[in-house]
Design a protein around this motif. Sequence first.
Motif, PDB file in Angstrom:
ATOM      1  N   SER A   1      -6.388  14.611  17.210  1.00  0.00           N
ATOM      2  CA  SER A   1      -6.340  13.782  18.420  1.00  0.00           C
ATOM      3  C   SER A   1      -7.397  12.687  18.394  1.00  0.00           C
ATOM      4  N   TYR A   2      -8.513  12.928  17.694  1.00  0.00           N
ATOM      5  CA  TYR A   2      -9.558  11.912  17.583  1.00  0.00           C
ATOM      6  C   TYR A   2      -9.104  10.766  16.688  1.00  0.00           C
ATOM      7  N   VAL A   3      -8.387  11.099  15.637  1.00  0.00           N
ATOM      8  CA  VAL A   3      -7.856  10.051  14.773  1.00  0.00           C
ATOM      9  C   VAL A   3      -6.814   9.227  15.526  1.00  0.00           C
ATOM     10  N   GLU A   4      -5.954   9.901  16.269  1.00  0.00           N
ATOM     11  CA  GLU A   4      -4.919   9.176  17.022  1.00  0.00           C
ATOM     12  C   GLU A   4      -5.527   8.201  18.017  1.00  0.00           C
ATOM     13  N   THR A   5      -6.558   8.631  18.735  1.00  0.00           N
ATOM     14  CA  THR A   5      -7.148   7.784  19.774  1.00  0.00           C
ATOM     15  C   THR A   5      -8.134   6.772  19.192  1.00  0.00           C
ATOM     16  N   ASN A   6      -9.054   7.249  18.369  1.00  0.00           N
ATOM     17  CA  ASN A   6     -10.167   6.405  17.942  1.00  0.00           C
ATOM     18  C   ASN A   6      -9.839   5.500  16.758  1.00  0.00           C
ATOM     19  N   VAL A   7      -8.866   5.908  15.948  1.00  0.00           N
ATOM     20  CA  VAL A   7      -8.459   5.075  14.825  1.00  0.00           C
ATOM     21  C   VAL A   7      -7.167   4.326  15.153  1.00  0.00           C
ATOM     22  N   THR A   8      -6.087   5.073  15.411  1.00  0.00           N
ATOM     23  CA  THR A   8      -4.812   4.415  15.720  1.00  0.00           C
ATOM     24  C   THR A   8      -4.908   3.609  17.017  1.00  0.00           C
ATOM     25  N   GLY A   9      -5.588   4.137  18.023  1.00  0.00           N
ATOM     26  CA  GLY A   9      -5.772   3.393  19.270  1.00  0.00           C
ATOM     27  C   GLY A   9      -6.491   2.078  19.034  1.00  0.00           C
ATOM     28  N   THR A  10      -7.537   2.111  18.204  1.00  0.00           N
ATOM     29  CA  THR A  10      -8.254   0.878  17.877  1.00  0.00           C
ATOM     30  C   THR A  10      -7.366  -0.083  17.103  1.00  0.00           C
ATOM     31  N   LEU A  11      -6.557   0.440  16.184  1.00  0.00           N
ATOM     32  CA  LEU A  11      -5.613  -0.410  15.459  1.00  0.00           C
ATOM     33  C   LEU A  11      -4.675  -1.125  16.429  1.00  0.00           C
ATOM     34  N   ASN A  12      -4.196  -0.411  17.436  1.00  0.00           N
ATOM     35  CA  ASN A  12      -3.301  -1.029  18.420  1.00  0.00           C
ATOM     36  C   ASN A  12      -3.991  -2.156  19.185  1.00  0.00           C
ATOM     37  N   VAL A  13      -5.270  -1.961  19.511  1.00  0.00           N
ATOM     38  CA  VAL A  13      -6.017  -3.013  20.202  1.00  0.00           C
ATOM     39  C   VAL A  13      -6.199  -4.218  19.281  1.00  0.00           C
ATOM     40  N   LEU A  14      -6.568  -3.975  18.042  1.00  0.00           N
ATOM     41  CA  LEU A  14      -6.746  -5.070  17.082  1.00  0.00           C
ATOM     42  C   LEU A  14      -5.460  -5.866  16.897  1.00  0.00           C
ATOM     43  N   GLU A  15      -4.344  -5.166  16.770  1.00  0.00           N
ATOM     44  CA  GLU A  15      -3.062  -5.840  16.586  1.00  0.00           C
ATOM     45  C   GLU A  15      -2.695  -6.669  17.812  1.00  0.00           C
ATOM     46  N   ALA A  16      -2.919  -6.121  18.994  1.00  0.00           N
ATOM     47  CA  ALA A  16      -2.582  -6.859  20.219  1.00  0.00           C
ATOM     48  C   ALA A  16      -3.434  -8.116  20.345  1.00  0.00           C
TER      49      ALA A  16
ATOM     50  N   VAL B   1     -11.569  -8.890  25.673  1.00  0.00           N
ATOM     51  CA  VAL B   1     -11.169  -7.490  25.752  1.00  0.00           C
ATOM     52  C   VAL B   1     -12.366  -6.635  25.350  1.00  0.00           C
ATOM     53  N   TYR B   2     -12.725  -5.696  26.217  1.00  0.00           N
ATOM     54  CA  TYR B   2     -13.775  -4.722  25.932  1.00  0.00           C
ATOM     55  C   TYR B   2     -13.094  -3.391  25.648  1.00  0.00           C
ATOM     56  N   HIS B   3     -13.197  -2.941  24.404  1.00  0.00           N
ATOM     57  CA  HIS B   3     -12.484  -1.731  23.983  1.00  0.00           C
ATOM     58  C   HIS B   3     -13.446  -0.542  23.968  1.00  0.00           C
ATOM     59  N   LEU B   4     -13.369   0.275  25.029  1.00  0.00           N
ATOM     60  CA  LEU B   4     -14.234   1.445  25.156  1.00  0.00           C
ATOM     61  C   LEU B   4     -13.469   2.766  25.078  1.00  0.00           C
ATOM     62  N   ALA B   5     -12.137   2.723  25.158  1.00  0.00           N
ATOM     63  CA  ALA B   5     -11.363   3.966  25.187  1.00  0.00           C
ATOM     64  C   ALA B   5     -11.602   4.764  23.913  1.00  0.00           C
ATOM     65  N   ALA B   6     -11.926   6.037  24.067  1.00  0.00           N
ATOM     66  CA  ALA B   6     -12.177   6.900  22.912  1.00  0.00           C
ATOM     67  C   ALA B   6     -12.259   8.344  23.371  1.00  0.00           C
ATOM     68  N   LEU B   7     -11.954   9.246  22.460  1.00  0.00           N
ATOM     69  CA  LEU B   7     -12.353  10.639  22.631  1.00  0.00           C
ATOM     70  C   LEU B   7     -13.761  10.743  22.065  1.00  0.00           C
ATOM     71  N   ILE B   8     -14.693  11.318  22.847  1.00  0.00           N
ATOM     72  CA  ILE B   8     -16.104  11.216  22.469  1.00  0.00           C
ATOM     73  C   ILE B   8     -16.839  12.541  22.350  1.00  0.00           C
TER      74      ILE B   8
ATOM     75  N   PRO C   1       1.288   1.128  21.501  1.00  0.00           N
ATOM     76  CA  PRO C   1       1.104  -0.322  21.298  1.00  0.00           C
ATOM     77  C   PRO C   1       1.570  -1.163  22.476  1.00  0.00           C
ATOM     78  N   GLY C   2       2.680  -0.771  23.118  1.00  0.00           N
ATOM     79  CA  GLY C   2       3.171  -1.546  24.252  1.00  0.00           C
ATOM     80  C   GLY C   2       2.206  -1.553  25.411  1.00  0.00           C
ATOM     81  N   SER C   3       1.583  -0.405  25.681  1.00  0.00           N
ATOM     82  CA  SER C   3       0.580  -0.338  26.754  1.00  0.00           C
ATOM     83  C   SER C   3      -0.550  -1.316  26.500  1.00  0.00           C
ATOM     84  N   VAL C   4      -1.004  -1.371  25.259  1.00  0.00           N
ATOM     85  CA  VAL C   4      -2.132  -2.236  24.924  1.00  0.00           C
ATOM     86  C   VAL C   4      -1.744  -3.707  25.020  1.00  0.00           C
ATOM     87  N   GLN C   5      -0.560  -4.052  24.536  1.00  0.00           N
ATOM     88  CA  GLN C   5      -0.113  -5.455  24.621  1.00  0.00           C
ATOM     89  C   GLN C   5      -0.060  -5.921  26.068  1.00  0.00           C
ATOM     90  N   ASP C   6       0.494  -5.087  26.945  1.00  0.00           N
ATOM     91  CA  ASP C   6       0.584  -5.459  28.361  1.00  0.00           C
ATOM     92  C   ASP C   6      -0.799  -5.623  28.979  1.00  0.00           C
TER      93      ASP C   6
END
Length: 332
Positions: free
Chosen positions: A97-112, A79-86, A66-71
């Motif tokens: 690892s797909y859930v961590e990146t594609n779900v939790t990672g997206t949650l972090n972007v949404l929260e930021a 913000v264009y959110h393209l980061a994903a395991l594909i 989350p800190g990386s995304v906030q910064d």
Amino acid sequence: MPATTVAVTGAEGFIGSHLTEALVADGHRVRAMVQYNSFSSYGWLENLPPDVLDSVEVVLGDVRDPGSVQDLVKGAETVYHLAALIAIPYSYRAPHSYVETNVTGTLNVLEAVRHLGIPRLVHTSTSETYGTAQTVPITEDHPINTQSPYAASKAGGDRLADSYHASFGLPVVTLRPFNTFGPRQSMRAVIPTVIGQVAAGERTITLGDLRPTRDFSYVKDTVAAFRAVGTASAERVVGRTFNSGTGEEISVGELVTVIGKLMDAELEIRSDADRVRPANSEVMRLVCDASRLRAATGWAPAHTLEEGLAATVAFFRDPANLARYKTGIYNV
């Protein structure tokens, strides 16, 4: 007037690097997140011209933090959110690892974006969330039918984006590109797999199932779709999901024939069972209806399949580019 700052996650990748280049051409300064690695590699951003990179601030980070995304997003206009395991085959091996990146990672972007009050978030989906077409062409109202862990993780991110708009009024728009191709694409995709093998001198091409059909968009057209939903008036796009694609489909087998003609090569195909998805996981048909995107933004594809393939062939025929790929193995 000073240039506005936009942020891009997944900027080092295939589509992300092309989008970064286009955003700079539009006059923006780009804060580009590259997944942290000990090699300090910036991925495909390293191939951009120096005058482009002058307007790019590369940030090593990770959307799972989350800190990386906030910064990254602080002070950005969009913000264009393209980061994903594909890679679909790897999602069978490492679904967590797909859930961590594609779900939790997206949650972090949404929260930021929510807590920092960013005016626009463009979230990236995928046509794989539809599964095999039940009706064609596929509109945004087509049922979601996730046939791989990858598709399920992306659908999870999509649902989070929808929920944040409904719950918090988050200014998010979702773009759902159909299959994109072009220079810099990973060898895990079918078009680079075929072109790369031919460019390396092979005439017997190793592939999986030849029957599935796909709607292939040249990367510059997909990038134009991102820019269209990123800049359109809020009342036209915010809170909505948009397909981008050509509306034309071609089978993998037919695609090989087209590439062979373009590269002046007579090709044979060797089937490799390792490259075939599990029967119930293969998406057999995808073809896009992008009329909603066209009506909201005026976007339309500007390149034919053959034009895009010709540019991709030229890229892979450059020895310096081809040397970056492992054409003799199955790239998962």
